[in-house]
Design an enzyme around this catalytic site. Structure first.
Site, short mmCIF file in Angstrom:
data_model
loop_
_atom_site.label_atom_id
_atom_site.label_comp_id
_atom_site.label_asym_id
_atom_site.label_seq_id
_atom_site.Cartn_x
_atom_site.Cartn_y
_atom_site.Cartn_z
N TRP A 151 0.58 -1.10 0.36
CA TRP A 151 -0.48 -0.27 0.49
C TRP A 151 0.67 1.16 -0.27
CZ3 TRP A 151 -0.65 4.76 2.79
CH2 TRP A 151 -1.49 4.87 2.70
N HIS A 152 2.41 0.94 0.97
CA HIS A 152 2.67 2.61 0.65
C HIS A 152 3.93 2.46 -0.54
CE1 HIS A 152 2.39 2.08 4.39
NE2 HIS A 152 2.63 2.45 5.47
N GLY A 153 4.00 1.41 -1.48
CA GLY A 153 4.70 2.00 -2.49
C GLY A 153 4.84 0.79 -3.41
N PHE A 210 1.83 8.17 -1.04
CA PHE A 210 1.39 6.70 -1.35
C PHE A 210 0.32 7.46 -1.10
CE2 PHE A 210 4.55 6.32 2.35
CZ PHE A 210 5.90 5.74 1.50
#
Lengths: 312, 465
Positions: B322-324, B465
């Site tokens: 989800w973050h990257g 993000f």
């Protein structure tokens, strides 16, 4: 909250903000710290110089004005602006002439990247306390459209200061330190050759091109014209840069040709130290473009010897 | 438009005054237009993505509510989620998947002919997609009535204080508040301004200052000493906390001034004595999102131990992604998943232990977090492993020398100040002070921020993000 409390609260806020604003402005206008002190000394209007030096960090760090006084008996002032371009140099010259006696000579320091427009102004905080200089303000506005707010919003100027610089400035105002003062505008660097050039070579193995902005050529011409109009003798000087880096500036010849043509056009001397013995020796530099203290002293000696000989 | 910019100050001042000048029935329109303007300030055309997401979830929710057939309701929900995930995948994960496909095919000496896309990730994409999905799920579960007013629903997704970096709100919390008539209140204004100042302090005084050193170390992979890497790793732990929680504080504060309570996103996370504890205090809106919409539907901890551990790993791997779209984020997530699982296996919970044991727990947790942040911050896995490998050559003497550098020393002063502010944040009660003293205090804090802040318009890390 009662109306009385609202008024009281608002008054406390306004008084605090304005008090801090005036205290800060006063500190900035009276300090002799770094480039702020440099501007303050010019605006004080007590200069009477034989030579003034205009240019970027290659002027502030290359011209040892105390050495000139001690060895040549001449008064001089260094108007260099780190990271500055000819538009800012022109403004600094105007302000110098507005407040001080006309100098006899002006030396304009030249760069390979002097005609390349930059996106912003390096060390923009140095202009906060002199934002009432209209012409200078207009030039800064062309880089930072919001800068005029410094003039109208209390404390807004503080947002242009780097916290470490602010701390150092506050510390200097409490415990003054000579190392923070640009003596006659000279800002020496006591360091030996660092790794920047090696990194530069890795990133740019095929060298780089510096774009030429015609507007900046015009600004240089304006400096020359303004000086000649004021009967100041003008010298164009390309101070030493480390010899190896010269091969990495692909359009160097084009840039040097511009300087030569201006020299011919206005009939002013152009002194190029690119091939001097200083340029060949790393010990005089702390990076490929800038002389260290030793280099600056040596360069000042040979430059002033040539200038004084030329005058004779 | 960044919260720490002059433009935003002007923008918000206009919105704030207009908000309370307008009659309640027009306020939603004002906030919606303001949110559109706010978002379009980044890349104007990307507003269309936002509109597309809004329309998908808005109409799918209506269809879900209309449908009486359970299977059909589920199908609509799945389509709605898949469409949202497709948008996310296209912008965020296409190149990542394509690169991995190339690596995989190279193994068999086959060339991948699918070209990489030159796309800029829309700001806050993961945030508003997750917020939209939560609405669809809540309507599907029947815990929330469908919102038929497109304006209010759009505002729920787009509300500018939390649009680009959260907190990821729940419809149950926001929608009723948007509809409620709110009167101007000095209490709300004061609470909001306090949070805005706290957030500004974290962002411009601490995070942006630490970023100079950290960015410099991570940008030049050559010639970095183990001591510099060590210091940069510690400073990054604080930088990311201040950057992100600073944004959240400001978002919550801004909403508060307009009488809207957003959910708490951080609760002094570096005082956590375990990683499990940490995730109850760090990015709470995301961790609770994963818990409610992924962990529990997967079975949570209701089934076998193995399935519980599997679920934990899935949650943290997905959280990493989800973050990257990079393996560094996946490893970051898996480190967290691994440690949380270990804590669960050994039932590690020093909550009721004495202060000394808890302090050791805080220290160990911070150490693990810092190691994991190295992966999070590194541009690739090689850099992360190189940095961690270099740390074995660290010298205490050289660390002390490095700390005597004025920039590094100042950075640690800021970190200490942050710890003090964080520690006393919930303990300080200014309500007993009279209004003059309070105003004096807040004005001094503002002046301190102006003097010691870096106002270089540095973006927020979590915007990516």
């Amino acid at each position: 909250m009662t109306l009385k409390n609202k008024i009281l609260s608002f008054s406390v806020f306004v008084i605090m903000i304005f008090l801090t604003h005036f205290f800060t402005l006063n500190l900035l206008k009276t300090t002799n710290y770094g480039n702020l002190g440099n501007w303050n000394e010019i605006i004080k209007g007590e200069r009477s110089d034989d030579y003034i030096f205009l240019g970027s960090s290659r002027t502030t760090q290359h011209i040892n004005n105390d050495y000139i006084k001690n060895n040549f008996g001449l008064e001089s002032y260094n108007l260099g602006i780190d990271g500055g371009m000819f538009d800012l140099h022109l403004e600094k010259l105007k302000i110098y002439l507005k407040y001080n006696s006309k100098p006899t000579n002006i030396v304009i320091g030249l760069d390979s990247e002097a005609f390349q427009t930059k996106k912003g102004i390096h060390n923009i905080h140095q202009f906060v306390h002199i934002c009432n200089q209209e012409s200078l303000l207009n030039t800064i506005q062309s880089y930072d459209s919001k800068f005029f707010l410094v003039k109208y919003i209390p404390l807004y100027g503080l947002t242009y200061f780097d916290p470490l610089q602010t701390l150092s400035l506050i510390k200097h105002s409490v415990v003054p330190n000579d190392n923070n003062v640009y003596k006659n505008g000279f800002n020496p660097v006591y360091a030996s050759f660092n790794e920047e050039f090696e990194r530069f070579k890795i990133i740019n193995p095929n060298g780089i091109n510096f774009k030429v902005d015609n507007n900046l050529i015009k600004k240089l011409e304006s400096i020359i014209k303004l000086s000649l109009k004021n009967e100041i003798k003008v010298f164009l000087v390309f101070s030493p840069s480390y010899s190896e880096v010269q091969n990495y500036i692909n359009n160097r010849t084009e840039i040097i040709n511009i300087y030569e043509s201006l020299s011919q056009k206005y009939d002013i001397p152009f002194l190029d130290f690119s091939d001097s013995y200083i340029s060949q020796n790393k010990k005089y530099f702390y990076n490929s473009q800038h002389l260290n203290y030793t280099g600056a002293k040596e360069f000042t000696r040979i430059l002033m010897t040539q200038l004084t000989n030329k005058k004779r | 438009m960044l919260f720490n910019s002059f433009e935003f100050l002007v923008f918000f001042a206009i919105i704030f005054v207009s908000f309370y000048s307008l009659s309640h029935k027009f306020r939603w329109l004002l906030l919606l237009l303001a949110s559109c303007f706010f978002y379009m300030y980044f890349i104007p055309e990307y507003i269309l993505i936002l509109f597309f997401t809004i329309l998908i979830t808005y109409y799918s929710a209506i269809l879900i509510e209309k449908s009486t057939i359970k299977k059909q309701r589920k199908q609509i929900l799945i389509i709605s989620i898949l469409l949202n995930i497709s948008i996310l995948s296209y912008f965020k994960y296409f190149n990542f998947l394509n690169n991995n496909l190339s690596t995989f095919l190279e193994f068999f000496s086959v060339e991948n002919r699918i070209p990489l896309l030159e796309i800029i990730l829309p700001v806050g994409l993961s945030f508003f997609i997750f917020q939209s999905i939560s609405y669809s799920i809540e309507v599907y579960r029947g815990t929330l009535p469908v919102e038929r007013h497109l304006g209010y629903y759009s505002l729920y997704v787009m509300f500018f204080p939390q649009l680009v970096a959260g907190p990821i709100e729940r419809p149950q919390n926001i929608l009723p508040q948007l509809k409620k008539k709110s009167k101007f209140s000095f209490t709300n204004l004061e609470s909001g301004l306090k949070l805005i100042l706290l957030g500004l302090f974290k962002k411009v005084v601490v995070a942006d200052q630490l970023s100079f050193f950290v960015d410099n170390v991570y940008a030049s992979q050559l010639n970095q000493s183990p001591e510099q890497i060590f210091v940069a790793a510690i400073l990054f732990s604080f930088q990311i906390y201040c950057d992100f929680s600073g944004y959240s504080d400001m978002a919550i504060g801004l909403a508060k001034t307009m009488g809207i309570d957003l959910m708490t996103n951080f609760k002094q996370p570096y005082f956590s004595y375990s990683l499990t504890h940490f995730w109850q205090r760090w990015h709470i809106s995301l961790s609770s999102w994963f818990k409610d919409y992924l962990y529990i539907p997967l079975g949570g901890n209701r089934e076998s131990r193995f399935k519980t551990y599997r679920n934990i790993f899935i949650i943290f791997a997905v959280s990493g992604l989800w973050h990257g779209s990079s393996w560094t984020f996946v490893i970051w997530g898996l480190i967290h998943g691994f440690v949380v699982t270990i804590e669960r296996i050994f039932k590690y919970n020093p909550k009721n232990k004495n202060f000394f044991i808890r302090s050791i727990g805080v220290f160990i947790t911070f150490f693990i977090l810092t190691i994991a942040w190295v992966f999070f911050r590194s541009s690739n896995i090689d850099q992360a492993f190189n940095f961690l490998f270099l740390l074995k050559n660290i010298s205490t003497e050289k660390i002390i020398t490095l700390l005597s550098n004025s920039e590094v020393f100042y950075n640690f002063i800021l970190v200490s100040l942050l710890i003090i502010v964080d520690f006393f944040d919930t303990k300080i009660n200014l309500n007993n002070l009279n209004i003059v003293s309070k105003t004096l205090f807040y004005t001094l804090v503002l002046i301190f921020i102006l003097i010691m802040g870096s106002f270089n318009n540095n973006s927020f890390i979590y915007f990516q993000f």
